[in-house]
Design an enzyme around this catalytic site. Structure first.
Site, PDB file in Angstrom:
ATOM      1  N   GLU A 171       0.972  -1.114   0.059  1.00  0.00           N
ATOM      2  CA  GLU A 171       0.225  -0.056  -0.020  1.00  0.00           C
ATOM      3  C   GLU A 171       0.824   1.155   0.006  1.00  0.00           C
ATOM      4  O   GLU A 171       1.898   1.454   0.760  1.00  0.00           O
ATOM      5  CB  GLU A 171      -1.069  -0.175   1.116  1.00  0.00           C
ATOM      6  N   LEU A 209      -0.577   4.642   0.231  1.00  0.00           N
ATOM      7  CA  LEU A 209      -1.366   5.916   0.597  1.00  0.00           C
ATOM      8  C   LEU A 209      -0.741   6.520   1.559  1.00  0.00           C
ATOM      9  O   LEU A 209       0.239   5.891   2.282  1.00  0.00           O
ATOM     10  CB  LEU A 209      -2.692   5.327   1.092  1.00  0.00           C
ATOM     11  N   GLU A 259      -0.913   8.981   4.973  1.00  0.00           N
ATOM     12  CA  GLU A 259      -1.849   9.590   5.730  1.00  0.00           C
ATOM     13  C   GLU A 259      -2.094  10.941   5.678  1.00  0.00           C
ATOM     14  O   GLU A 259      -1.283  11.635   5.100  1.00  0.00           O
ATOM     15  CB  GLU A 259      -1.418   9.332   7.352  1.00  0.00           C
ATOM     16  N   CYS A 272       5.473   4.766   9.023  1.00  0.00           N
ATOM     17  CA  CYS A 272       6.016   3.881   7.956  1.00  0.00           C
ATOM     18  C   CYS A 272       7.719   4.163   7.816  1.00  0.00           C
ATOM     19  O   CYS A 272       8.611   3.250   7.978  1.00  0.00           O
ATOM     20  CB  CYS A 272       5.534   4.226   6.608  1.00  0.00           C
TER      21      CYS A 272
HETATM   22  N1  LIG Z   1      -0.274   3.786   7.823  1.00  0.00           N
HETATM   23  C1  LIG Z   1       0.238   4.274   6.779  1.00  0.00           C
HETATM   24  O1  LIG Z   1       0.222   5.079   6.364  1.00  0.00           O
HETATM   25  C2  LIG Z   1       0.788   3.082   5.850  1.00  0.00           C
HETATM   26  C3  LIG Z   1       0.879   3.140   4.761  1.00  0.00           C
HETATM   27  C4  LIG Z   1       1.021   2.116   4.051  1.00  0.00           C
HETATM   28  C5  LIG Z   1       1.480   0.930   4.385  1.00  0.00           C
HETATM   29  N2  LIG Z   1       1.265   0.678   5.648  1.00  0.00           N
HETATM   30  C6  LIG Z   1       1.744  -0.656   6.294  1.00  0.00           C
HETATM   31  O2  LIG Z   1       0.230  -1.059   6.695  1.00  0.00           O
HETATM   32  C7  LIG Z   1       0.217  -1.833   7.787  1.00  0.00           C
HETATM   33  C8  LIG Z   1      -0.642  -1.499   8.692  1.00  0.00           C
HETATM   34  O3  LIG Z   1      -0.661  -0.203   9.252  1.00  0.00           O
HETATM   35  P1  LIG Z   1      -1.513   0.665   9.829  1.00  0.00           P
HETATM   36  O4  LIG Z   1      -1.078   1.844   9.939  1.00  0.00           O
HETATM   37  O5  LIG Z   1      -2.971   0.608   9.321  1.00  0.00           O
HETATM   38  O6  LIG Z   1      -1.655  -0.143  11.335  1.00  0.00           O
HETATM   39  P2  LIG Z   1      -2.471   0.141  12.684  1.00  0.00           P
HETATM   40  O7  LIG Z   1      -1.876  -0.268  13.835  1.00  0.00           O
HETATM   41  O8  LIG Z   1      -3.243   1.370  12.667  1.00  0.00           O
HETATM   42  O9  LIG Z   1      -3.595  -0.892  12.315  1.00  0.00           O
HETATM   43  C9  LIG Z   1      -3.520  -2.255  12.572  1.00  0.00           C
HETATM   44  C10 LIG Z   1      -4.580  -2.776  13.101  1.00  0.00           C
HETATM   45  O10 LIG Z   1      -4.599  -4.439  12.796  1.00  0.00           O
HETATM   46  C11 LIG Z   1      -5.191  -4.931  14.200  1.00  0.00           C
HETATM   47  N3  LIG Z   1      -4.896  -6.137  14.313  1.00  0.00           N
HETATM   48  C12 LIG Z   1      -3.699  -6.907  14.939  1.00  0.00           C
HETATM   49  N4  LIG Z   1      -3.654  -8.135  15.083  1.00  0.00           N
HETATM   50  C13 LIG Z   1      -4.919  -8.559  14.586  1.00  0.00           C
HETATM   51  C14 LIG Z   1      -5.516  -9.794  14.226  1.00  0.00           C
HETATM   52  N5  LIG Z   1      -4.937 -10.785  14.428  1.00  0.00           N
HETATM   53  N6  LIG Z   1      -6.704  -9.541  13.531  1.00  0.00           N
HETATM   54  C15 LIG Z   1      -7.091  -8.645  13.167  1.00  0.00           C
HETATM   55  N7  LIG Z   1      -6.777  -7.382  13.631  1.00  0.00           N
HETATM   56  C16 LIG Z   1      -5.611  -7.410  14.084  1.00  0.00           C
HETATM   57  C17 LIG Z   1      -4.871  -3.979  15.156  1.00  0.00           C
HETATM   58  O11 LIG Z   1      -6.027  -3.996  16.287  1.00  0.00           O
HETATM   59  C18 LIG Z   1      -4.872  -2.542  14.632  1.00  0.00           C
HETATM   60  O12 LIG Z   1      -6.387  -2.116  14.311  1.00  0.00           O
HETATM   61  C19 LIG Z   1       1.656  -2.102   8.398  1.00  0.00           C
HETATM   62  O13 LIG Z   1       2.422  -2.858   7.773  1.00  0.00           O
HETATM   63  C20 LIG Z   1       2.179  -0.641   7.664  1.00  0.00           C
HETATM   64  O14 LIG Z   1       3.543  -0.745   7.616  1.00  0.00           O
HETATM   65  C21 LIG Z   1       0.747   1.651   6.435  1.00  0.00           C
END
Ligand SMILES: NC(=O)c1ccc[n+]([C@@H]2O[C@H](COP(=O)([O-])OP(=O)(O)OC[C@H]3O[C@@H](n4cnc5c(N)ncnc54)[C@H](O)[C@@H]3O)[C@@H](O)[C@H]2O)c1
Length: 443
Positions: free
Chosen positions: A154, A156, A158, A266
């Site tokens: 991904e 995107l 924030e 990230c």
């Molecule tokens: N935030 C960003 O801008 C962004 C952009 C691109 C990629 N990413 C990647 O995407 C991934 C997610 O990032 P995020 O910022 O959304 O994380 P986040 O911490 O906001 O959300 C992760 C969610 O996963 C849930 N979770 C954990 N274990 C679980 C399980 N077993 N079953 C169901 N839910 C579960 C948590 O409760 C949490 O709500 C990461 O690898 C990050 O590096 C993030």
């Protein structure tokens, strides 16, 4: 199409909601019952522009559901996305425990052919691990259900996540089956109106693409910060240098504003994870390691400027902070420079008055919890009262053209320290304000 998105954080919620907006039936799953309870009541746990409206609309249209029950969600799904966190582990590598736990649950609960898509940012080779974990569970169940593994990193940002997702400049799909490529294209095609921007490749290359992209952007930031620091030493203006080099198309203007360093969920963890991935594979990633070192130091540059101006001991001084979020448009404070600056000032005895349009709760509840001597205020001008200087740390639009007369009269001393990734074109010297910016000191 019926889709499950596992993990309802920034990425999961935005992706799930955007897929629902395109007419798919999406179930977002999370293990956090409070989060799901809130979502089912129409309370959105994060701030992301436009997200709330889209969620409420799609829930009302019966396209979007929230649950903690993965079994039910997987029932009719054709595709399931893994969008859980991959935080930095103790040794700096990506912690895969959440991804692999989800893989295990998928293997235990899936009832028909499924495409399992990894959207979390994961080290090269993770797809193989996810595949092995799912297969092991299926073997334990003595079932020969088929599944495909896809890497769909991904990109995107924030603060602009909905727009980025709805109008992606590329969708990277790493897979090893025609069936998976076909289904993924079917799912993403509505996002491309004029021409498609799919980039298909093998799974490992897709996994690596995400790290390479973030490392490149982080490198540009650290490079420019280093140039800005040298500019200060030699009496050059980093902003003029920025314009001078950005005009070269091979360099470009984006990501070359000097500032207080990169933060967020990230860049810091992905840069670190990439050095680990390299190390584990027998390569010393010298450039990427230096990018991180420069950034760590950069987060304290504004505090150092304050110390230079007010002295080592900051007891009795009050600093007004504008901006806590790691960047504008979000309440996310993960690795935000504000945390480092504020802690350093407080450590030296200073008092802090802080304002942020969205991130105050995050600061209070998590990132600055327990840090003494901070007062949070609801108005940016209120933090100036009794403050000795103003410190700008997030480039929110509402800070771009403030009332400088008000700033000058409210502050005890008309001094601004600016750590935003932005350049102020106002002549503050003319307005009687001392303006200290990374890359140039204007008195
Ligand atoms: N935030 C960003 O801008 C962004 C952009 C691109 C990629 N990413 C990647 O995407 C991934 C997610 O990032 P995020 O910022 O959304 O994380 P986040 O911490 O906001 O959300 C992760 C969610 O996963 C849930 N979770 C954990 N274990 C679980 C399980 N077993 N079953 C169901 N839910 C579960 C948590 O409760 C949490 O709500 C990461 O690898 C990050 O590096 C993030």
């Amino acid at each position: 199409m019926n889709i499950t998105v596992i993990g309802s954080g920034y990425v999961g919620l935005v992706s799930g909601t955007c897929f629902a907006e395109m007419g798919n039936r999406v179930t977002c799953v999370d293990i956090d019952p409070l989060k799901i309870k809130k979502l089912n009541k129409g309370i959105i746990p994060i701030f992301e522009p436009g997200l709330e409206t889209l969620i409420l609309k799609n829930v009302k249209n019966n396209n979007l559901f929230f649950t903690t029950e993965l079994r039910d969600a997987l029932q009719n799904s054709v595709i399931t996305f893994i969008a859980v966190g991959t935080p930095m582990g103790d040794d700096g590598s990506a912690d895969l425990q959440y991804v692999l736990t989800v893989a295990k649950s998928i293997g235990q609960l899936m009832q028909k052919r499924l495409i399992v898509v990894d959207k979390s940012t994961v080290p090269v080779g993770t797809a193989d691990k996810v595949k092995a974990v799912i297969q092991k569970e299926l073997d334990l169940r003595s079932t020969d259900l088929q599944f495909d593994i896809v890497s769909n990193p991904e990109f995107l940002k924030e603060g602009a996540a909905i727009d980025d997702f709805m109008k992606p400049d590329r969708v990277v799909i790493g897979a090893d089956s025609e069936f998976a490529f076909k289904k993924m294209k079917e799912l993403y095609s509505p996002f491309f109106r004029s021409h498609d921007r799919f980039i298909t490749m093998d799974i490992r290359s897709a996994e690596m693409t995400k790290y390479a992209a973030n490392a490149m952007l982080a490198t540009k930031i650290s490079f420019m910060n280093e140039i800005a620091n040298i500019c200060e030493k030699v009496g050059a203006d980093a902003n003029q240098v920025r314009i001078g080099i950005g005009s070269d198309q091979r360099i470009g203007y984006s990501f070359i504003y000097p500032g207080a360093g990169y933060g967020g969920s990230c860049f810091p963890k992905d840069v670190k994870a990439l050095t680990k991935i390299a190390e584990e594979n027998g390569y010393n990633a010298q450039l990427i390691t230096a990018v991180e070192k420069v950034n760590d130091a950069q987060k304290l540059v504004i505090a150092q400027k304050i110390v230079k101006r007010f002295g080592e001991d900051l007891k009795g001084f009050v600093f007004g902070i504008w901006g806590l979020a790691f960047k504008p448009g979000t309440d996310d404070m993960r690795e935000a420079p504000s945390i480092y600056v504020i802690k350093e000032l407080v450590k030296r005895g200073a008092q802090i008055k802080a304002y942020d349009p969205k991130a105050v709760n995050e600061a209070k509840e998590h990132y600055l919890k327990g840090v003494k001597n901070i007062e949070y205020l609801d108005s940016k001008y209120d933090v100036l009262k009794d403050s000795d200087a103003l410190v700008l740390l997030t480039d929110w639009k509402e800070f771009r053209s403030p009332n400088f007369e008000k700033i000058k009269t409210k502050l005890k001393m008309p001094i601004i320290f600016d750590g935003r990734n932005q350049y102020n074109t106002f002549n503050l010297k003319e307005k009687g304000i001392e303006y200290n910016q990374i890359g140039k000191i204007l008195k």
